[in-house]
Design a protein around this motif. Structure first.
Motif, mmCIF file in Angstrom:
data_model
loop_
_atom_site.group_PDB
_atom_site.id
_atom_site.type_symbol
_atom_site.label_atom_id
_atom_site.label_comp_id
_atom_site.label_asym_id
_atom_site.label_seq_id
_atom_site.Cartn_x
_atom_site.Cartn_y
_atom_site.Cartn_z
ATOM 1 N N ALA A 152 1.326 12.331 3.753
ATOM 2 C CA ALA A 152 0.650 12.999 2.642
ATOM 3 C C ALA A 152 -0.580 12.230 2.188
ATOM 4 O O ALA A 152 -1.579 12.826 1.768
ATOM 5 C CB ALA A 152 1.614 13.189 1.475
ATOM 6 N N ASN A 153 -0.521 10.900 2.306
ATOM 7 C CA ASN A 153 -1.618 10.063 1.825
ATOM 8 C C ASN A 153 -2.518 9.558 2.953
ATOM 9 O O ASN A 153 -3.434 8.776 2.707
ATOM 10 C CB ASN A 153 -1.067 8.893 1.021
ATOM 11 C CG ASN A 153 -0.514 9.339 -0.322
ATOM 12 O OD1 ASN A 153 -1.241 9.438 -1.297
ATOM 13 N ND2 ASN A 153 0.779 9.632 -0.365
ATOM 14 N N ASN A 154 -2.224 10.006 4.182
ATOM 15 C CA ASN A 154 -3.085 9.724 5.334
ATOM 16 C C ASN A 154 -3.390 8.225 5.467
ATOM 17 O O ASN A 154 -4.546 7.799 5.557
ATOM 18 C CB ASN A 154 -4.394 10.523 5.203
ATOM 19 C CG ASN A 154 -5.229 10.473 6.472
ATOM 20 O OD1 ASN A 154 -4.707 10.314 7.567
ATOM 21 N ND2 ASN A 154 -6.536 10.597 6.316
ATOM 22 N N LYS A 155 -2.338 7.416 5.489
ATOM 23 C CA LYS A 155 -2.494 5.966 5.583
ATOM 24 C C LYS A 155 -2.649 5.525 7.043
ATOM 25 O O LYS A 155 -2.002 6.056 7.939
ATOM 26 C CB LYS A 155 -1.297 5.260 4.953
ATOM 27 C CG LYS A 155 -1.181 5.478 3.440
ATOM 28 C CD LYS A 155 -2.383 4.937 2.713
ATOM 29 C CE LYS A 155 -2.276 5.081 1.210
ATOM 30 N NZ LYS A 155 -3.497 4.572 0.518
ATOM 31 N N ALA A 180 1.349 4.158 -2.920
ATOM 32 C CA ALA A 180 1.143 5.560 -2.554
ATOM 33 C C ALA A 180 2.334 6.406 -2.963
ATOM 34 O O ALA A 180 2.182 7.563 -3.402
ATOM 35 C CB ALA A 180 0.900 5.686 -1.052
ATOM 36 N N SER A 181 3.540 5.843 -2.850
ATOM 37 C CA SER A 181 4.747 6.589 -3.227
ATOM 38 C C SER A 181 4.844 6.810 -4.724
ATOM 39 O O SER A 181 5.506 7.746 -5.183
ATOM 40 C CB SER A 181 5.996 5.868 -2.724
ATOM 41 O OG SER A 181 6.235 4.668 -3.454
ATOM 42 N N GLU A 187 0.828 -1.212 0.000
ATOM 43 C CA GLU A 187 0.000 0.000 0.000
ATOM 44 C C GLU A 187 0.858 1.257 0.000
ATOM 45 O O GLU A 187 0.607 2.200 -0.750
ATOM 46 C CB GLU A 187 -0.929 -0.006 1.220
ATOM 47 C CG GLU A 187 -1.877 1.183 1.259
ATOM 48 C CD GLU A 187 -2.788 1.166 2.479
ATOM 49 O OE1 GLU A 187 -3.747 1.949 2.512
ATOM 50 O OE2 GLU A 187 -2.527 0.361 3.409
ATOM 51 N N SER A 237 1.784 18.038 -1.357
ATOM 52 C CA SER A 237 0.402 18.349 -0.995
ATOM 53 C C SER A 237 0.294 18.834 0.454
ATOM 54 O O SER A 237 -0.739 19.378 0.852
ATOM 55 C CB SER A 237 -0.485 17.125 -1.207
ATOM 56 O OG SER A 237 -0.123 16.067 -0.327
ATOM 57 N N ASN A 293 -2.349 7.939 11.831
ATOM 58 C CA ASN A 293 -1.373 7.241 10.999
ATOM 59 C C ASN A 293 -0.355 6.545 11.895
ATOM 60 O O ASN A 293 0.217 7.177 12.777
ATOM 61 C CB ASN A 293 -0.620 8.201 10.083
ATOM 62 C CG ASN A 293 -1.516 9.210 9.393
ATOM 63 O OD1 ASN A 293 -1.201 10.383 9.357
ATOM 64 N ND2 ASN A 293 -2.651 8.780 8.860
ATOM 65 N N VAL A 343 5.516 10.203 2.789
ATOM 66 C CA VAL A 343 4.495 9.698 1.856
ATOM 67 C C VAL A 343 3.258 9.238 2.630
ATOM 68 O O VAL A 343 2.121 9.520 2.249
ATOM 69 C CB VAL A 343 5.054 8.538 1.007
ATOM 70 C CG1 VAL A 343 3.939 7.856 0.212
ATOM 71 C CG2 VAL A 343 6.139 9.040 0.059
ATOM 72 N N GLY A 402 0.159 7.949 -5.429
ATOM 73 C CA GLY A 402 -0.655 8.699 -4.486
ATOM 74 C C GLY A 402 -0.369 10.192 -4.501
ATOM 75 O O GLY A 402 0.294 10.719 -5.402
ATOM 76 N N LYS A 403 -0.852 10.868 -3.479
ATOM 77 C CA LYS A 403 -0.620 12.304 -3.357
ATOM 78 C C LYS A 403 0.871 12.577 -3.143
ATOM 79 O O LYS A 403 1.522 11.864 -2.373
ATOM 80 C CB LYS A 403 -1.410 12.871 -2.183
ATOM 81 C CG LYS A 403 -2.916 12.864 -2.369
ATOM 82 C CD LYS A 403 -3.591 13.478 -1.154
ATOM 83 C CE LYS A 403 -5.102 13.472 -1.297
ATOM 84 N NZ LYS A 403 -5.772 14.047 -0.106
#
Length: 329
Positions: free
Chosen positions: A275-278, A34-35, A30, A43, A226, A272, A38-39
């Motif tokens: 930024a992508n709120n994982k 995202a890297s 995942e 951002s 996160n 990362v 993703g965003k």
């Protein structure tokens, strides 16, 4: 090819590809996607991010990665001199994107709970906002399970768990009072996913953090949580690690031959994730990533592998040591 045969082929191919990715990647699937898709870290530009434990290691490198992308920073740790050096590095890397007032240094001993509110107030007074709190401060441990003094358990939990929870509760209260969909990040460890040998107190602390923040995530879905779980990383973590007796440190430096992820790569993946709120991601070079997947999703296979590999070998893998002194495993 019949329908059932086609389905069987797809299922087998799926698992083969997964196992290959677990072996080849240095993070979970995942986070890898995202890297790439993703965003971007940019951002986060203009947001205010408070990083504890920012004077060295992952915290320092994360600050530098974010500074490149114009993120406003609050840097906290006990070492004021190193914090000031980190600030200057961040300003230089931003290439004019950040002004001196965009990087606030707040010396903070996380164990001094009475100063948490004052530090929080300084952040809000300076920036008029806080978007992300990164709970990065903490220490590891190396000790034999049955030889650990109970006071070490208490000291480690005070730093790695209770100080984090106390500061995070201030942030959650601030987010709620101001109707902000805030973001809390926690630096955990692969020891928070799988019980690590010779680190019972540390493993327990990281599992406790997962419990606390998973409860928060379910109780208050408006708060973004996160959790990042790095494997062995190049830092001074081992030198500062707790041992079995109070007041002592492991004091073992990272060796050039150690098999560890660079701090820069670890921090980039952390950025990362932010930024992508994982929700939950991990990183680590082979075989850490592979072990994390097996441990999380295939406990019976994990039990078999542990019997084959043995705890001593697992401890060597966890520390990134190719040929450690057996007395230090």
């Amino acid at each position: 090819m019949g329908l059932l045969a086609a389905i069987g082929f797809i299922v087998i191919a799926y698992f083969v590809i997964q196992f290959l990715l677990w072996t080849l990647l240095d993070c979970d699937i995942e986070l890898f996607f995202a890297s790439k898709l993703g965003k971007p870290i940019s951002s986060l530009r203009g947001k205010v991010v408070w990083i504890t434990g920012a004077s060295s290691g992952i915290g320092r490198e994360l600050a530098k990665v974010l500074a490149v992308h114009g993120v406003k920073l609050v840097l906290s740790a006990r070492n004021l001199r190193e914090l000031e050096l980190t600030k200057q590095e961040c300003l230089s890397l931003s290439k004019g994107g950040l002004r001196a007032e965009d990087v606030l240094v707040i010396p903070l001993d996380m164990l001094k709970f009475a100063f948490h509110q004052d530090s929080f107030n300084r952040v809000i007074s300076h920036f008029r906002a806080l978007d992300i709190l990164v709970n990065n401060a903490g220490r590891s441990q190396r000790a034999e399970w049955n030889k650990i003094d109970i006071n070490v358990d208490r000291e480690l939990f005070e730093l790695d768990v209770f100080s984090v929870i106390h500061l995070s509760r201030l942030a959650v209260t601030y987010f709620e009072q101001n109707s902000i969909k805030g973001q809390l990040a926690v630096t955990s460890s692969t020891a928070g996913l799988i019980g690590a040998p010779n680190s019972a107190s540390y493993t327990g602390a990281k599992h406790a953090l997962h419990g606390y923040f998973e409860s928060l995530r379910n109780e208050k879905p408006e708060i973004n949580v996160n959790i990042y779980c790095p494997g062995p990383t190049v830092s001074n973590f081992l030198q500062e690690a707790f041992v079995e007796n109070p007041g002592l440190k492991y004091n073992q430096p990272v060796q050039p031959t150690d098999k560890r992820m660079t701090t820069e790569r670890c921090a980039y993946l952390y950025a990362v994730l932010l930024a992508n709120n994982k929700n939950l991601c991990w990183s680590g070079i082979f075989p850490i990533n592979w072990i994390a997947y097996i441990g999380c999703y295939y406990p019976n296979i994990k039990k078999l592998l542990l019997a084959i590999v043995g705890t001593r070998r697992l401890a060597k893998i966890r520390d990134g040591r190719n040929n450690p002194d057996p007395s230090q495993v």
